[in-house]
Design an enzyme around this catalytic site. Structure first.
Site, PDB file in Angstrom:
ATOM      1  N   HIS A  21     -22.608 -17.213 -34.122  1.00 49.46           N
ATOM      2  CA  HIS A  21     -22.732 -18.713 -34.122  1.00 49.46           C
ATOM      3  C   HIS A  21     -23.832 -18.982 -33.565  1.00 49.46           C
ATOM      4  CE1 HIS A  21     -20.843 -19.215 -29.930  1.00 49.46           C
ATOM      5  NE2 HIS A  21     -19.959 -18.534 -30.218  1.00 49.46           N
ATOM      6  N   HIS A  24     -24.548 -17.688 -29.701  1.00 50.73           N
ATOM      7  CA  HIS A  24     -25.264 -16.615 -29.547  1.00 50.73           C
ATOM      8  C   HIS A  24     -26.559 -16.537 -29.830  1.00 50.73           C
ATOM      9  CE1 HIS A  24     -21.165 -15.218 -31.278  1.00 50.73           C
ATOM     10  NE2 HIS A  24     -21.124 -14.577 -30.118  1.00 50.73           N
ATOM     11  N   CYS A 130      -5.659 -10.049 -20.490  1.00 48.05           N
ATOM     12  CA  CYS A 130      -5.944 -10.819 -21.719  1.00 48.05           C
ATOM     13  C   CYS A 130      -6.740  -9.914 -22.550  1.00 48.05           C
ATOM     14  CB  CYS A 130      -6.652 -12.117 -21.469  1.00 48.05           C
ATOM     15  SG  CYS A 130      -7.094 -12.723 -22.984  1.00 48.05           S
ATOM     16  N   CYS A 133     -10.036 -11.517 -23.638  1.00 52.24           N
ATOM     17  CA  CYS A 133     -11.094 -11.422 -22.640  1.00 52.24           C
ATOM     18  C   CYS A 133     -11.605 -10.120 -22.200  1.00 52.24           C
ATOM     19  CB  CYS A 133     -10.648 -12.236 -20.995  1.00 52.24           C
ATOM     20  SG  CYS A 133     -10.422 -14.088 -21.436  1.00 52.24           S
ATOM     21  N   CYS A 155      -3.395 -17.042 -21.323  1.00 53.18           N
ATOM     22  CA  CYS A 155      -4.814 -17.059 -20.619  1.00 53.18           C
ATOM     23  C   CYS A 155      -5.559 -18.458 -20.587  1.00 53.18           C
ATOM     24  CB  CYS A 155      -5.622 -16.173 -21.516  1.00 53.18           C
ATOM     25  SG  CYS A 155      -7.254 -16.174 -21.172  1.00 53.18           S
ATOM     26  N   HIS A 158      -7.815 -18.562 -23.579  1.00 53.26           N
ATOM     27  CA  HIS A 158      -7.615 -18.301 -25.018  1.00 53.26           C
ATOM     28  C   HIS A 158      -6.234 -18.844 -25.571  1.00 53.26           C
ATOM     29  CE1 HIS A 158     -10.333 -14.853 -24.628  1.00 53.26           C
ATOM     30  NE2 HIS A 158     -10.661 -14.987 -25.999  1.00 53.26           N
ATOM     31  N   LYS A 305     -16.680 -27.021 -26.500  1.00 54.48           N
ATOM     32  CA  LYS A 305     -17.780 -25.864 -26.325  1.00 54.48           C
ATOM     33  C   LYS A 305     -17.634 -24.901 -27.336  1.00 54.48           C
ATOM     34  CE  LYS A 305     -17.887 -21.465 -23.641  1.00 54.48           C
ATOM     35  NZ  LYS A 305     -16.910 -20.408 -23.860  1.00 54.48           N
TER      36      LYS A 305
HETATM   37 ZN   LIG Z   1      -8.371 -14.610 -22.398  1.00 48.83          ZN
END
Ligand SMILES: [Zn+2]
Length: 527
Positions: A21, A24, A130, A133, A155, A158, A305
């Site tokens: 996206h 990046h 997680c 992550c 998390c 997430h 974000k």
């Molecule tokens: Zn996470």
């Protein structure tokens, strides 16, 4: 022409499971702009990007898709990540994959050294992990679930349930390095930038560091721990090492010594890995820490974000298909204060494309070349005596180049472009005041017309050079149209730091036709 300096810049390596996206692409373009700038300054430049391919999440996705993790990674690298670099015109020197043999082998070399030197021990670990992550989450990042996950710990990033993991792990004695890290931040304020990021990192380390669990034994998609092959190396520990395995660590000492240390550009969400864990790992191995870790801000789309987890999902090609890669690069580098969060909107992109690229720069180039063609049969005239207005243009150009270079040194990419843009504005204002079309009506003004058109053409020459790291395609077209290849050489061979030295364009050069650098775009209001 060599400057005697060396410059090594890295992007984070892409996690292959993600879809590319604009977040990046943003980091990639920033690193590329820096690399091209330094390369064109004669610095011995190396730019690295690549892919992060190990870890439990990749294994699970591959399994769910009925394939092996290696095949899954190969497919994503081939179909998503390599094409992304093409889409946004990245000039990377190398692309490392964490499944490369040069990487895996030397991760083991590194790990074995830390083990032999007593920085690694085995212990029991219990924590909330997680998988999104790929990280054991500190308490501050664990929240109570809501909705379908009510009653569970999730998390904070997430919003998915965490897994309680209890296993035998190998640990890295990161707690030994708290004070050395604090000394590093203190003695080298440039090490973590920008300032807000630096303060956050210092706060974090001041609380004291825990040892880091660096192995997993419940799955096997990773680099095997060399002395215990029932464990694979923790994916972050593995991934961070790409920055040195790509430049010869463990196998080519001469190359390694010439490239390392380098600088890292990262999103601020992964700053802690790069500014805390990574230098601690290097210190333990007796290696130099990076020159600098720069954490840029987030791209916000509609206030949210863009991230690997909550895909607000704009694929880079959605922008480049319409606006082209140069506009993509220019927009993100100029519109956002590098280091801070910035908002993306189609309206803003479209407005800046039209005002700055098409009307500001593109039109300046096309009408200058058109006037040289019309009034001088395409041959650049020699300037006569310079007036104060002409000398002012020369000063603006010289200052812009110096200021742009200074901004690049402090990774203020937006500032660098703002400095360069003073030349676009100065030249457009100069043309308006000097009215070359009016001068052309009277032969008595011929000398003055010579000077005016030479001044604008020479200003364009300087602009092409300093803008080439940002908009390489348009500036290459301009360079060709200016006809300077024979007298001055290739655009990318023009030493950027002396681009502001006046008078490099040779009178008598024949200019050619220039297609519209930033053609008009038919937009629909639907967006
Ligand atoms: Zn996470």
């Amino acid at each position: 022409m060599s400057s005697g300096r060396s410059f090594y810049v890295t992007t984070p390596i892409f996690y292959v499971n993600d879809a590319p996206h604009i977040g990046h692409a943003y980091t990639e373009v920033a690193a590329d702009m820096l690399a091209r700038w330094h390369r064109q300054s004669g610095d011995d430049t190396w730019s690295l990007t690549g892919t992060d391919e190990h870890g439990e999440k990749i294994l699970r996705t591959a399994t769910a898709n009925g394939t092996t993790p290696q095949e899954w990674a190969d497919k994503l690298v081939r179909e998503s990540w390599i094409p992304l670099l093409e889409t946004i015109d990245i000039s990377n020197d190398d692309f490392i994959r964490t499944t490369d043999e040069r990487h895996e082998k030397n991760v083991q070399v590194f790990l074995q050294k830390l083990y032999d030197d007593g920085f690694i021990y085995s212990g029991e670990y219990s924590g909330l992990y997680c998988v999104g992550c790929e990280e054991f989450k500190p308490e501050s990042e664990v929240v109570d679930g809501t909705g379908e996950f009510a009653g569970q710990k999730v998390c904070a990033i997430h919003s998915k349930p965490l897994e309680r993991l209890e296993e035998k792990n190998y640990f890295f004695r990161m707690s030994d390095f708290s004070q050395r890290l604090l000394d590093l931040y203190e003695q080298n304020p440039e090490f973590v930038q920008p300032e807000s990021a630096r303060n956050e990192v210092i706060q974090f380390v001041r609380q004291g560091l825990n040892d880091l669990s660096i192995s997993r034994s419940s799955f096997d998609w990773g680099v095997k721990v060399p002395w215990d092959d029932s464990h694979v190396v923790y994916v972050w520990f593995d991934a961070l090492l790409n920055y040195i395995t790509a430049v010869g660590y463990g196998q080519d000492d001469a190359t390694f010594a010439s490239r390392w240390p380098g600088m890292h550009l990262v999103g601020k969400d992964i700053l802690r890995f790069h500014a805390v864990i990574w230098p601690a790992m290097l210190m333990a191995a007796g290696l130099p820490v990076p020159h600098r870790v720069f954490g840029h801000g987030w791209l916000l789309v509609g206030g949210e974000k863009m991230s690997k987890s909550k895909l607000t999902g704009i694929a880079p090609h959605e922008i480049t298909d319409t606006f082209g890669s140069d506009a993509f690069r220019y927009y993100f580098m100029s519109a956002i204060h590098f280091g801070q969060d910035g908002s993306f909107s189609w309206e803003d992109l479209s407005a800046r494309y039209q005002a700055e690229l098409a009307n500001g720069f593109g039109n300046l180039a096309s009408r200058t070349l058109a006037m040289i063609t019309r009034y001088y049969d395409g041959v650049v005239p020699a300037p006569a005596e310079y007036t104060e207005a002409d000398l002012k243009v020369q000063r603006v150009v010289a200052e812009a180049v110096a200021n742009a270079d200074a901004a690049i040194e402090k990774i203020a990419l937006h500032e660098s472009l703002a400095a360069i843009w003073t030349v676009v504005e100065e030249l457009n204002g100069y043309i308006t005041v000097q009215e070359p079309w009016a001068l052309a009506k009277d032969e008595a003004n011929r000398e003055r017309l010579n000077t005016v058109l030479y001044t604008v053409a020479e200003g364009l020459r300087a602009l092409a050079v300093v803008l080439s790291p940002t908009i390489p395609k348009a500036t290459t077209k301009l360079w060709t149209a200016l006809g300077v290849e024979d007298s001055l050489g290739a655009l990318t061979a023009q030493p950027i730091r002396s681009a502001g030295v006046w008078g490099q364009l040779v009178p008598g050069t024949t200019v050619g036709a220039l297609e519209a650098l930033f053609p008009r775009i038919e937009t629909t209001d639907a967006e």
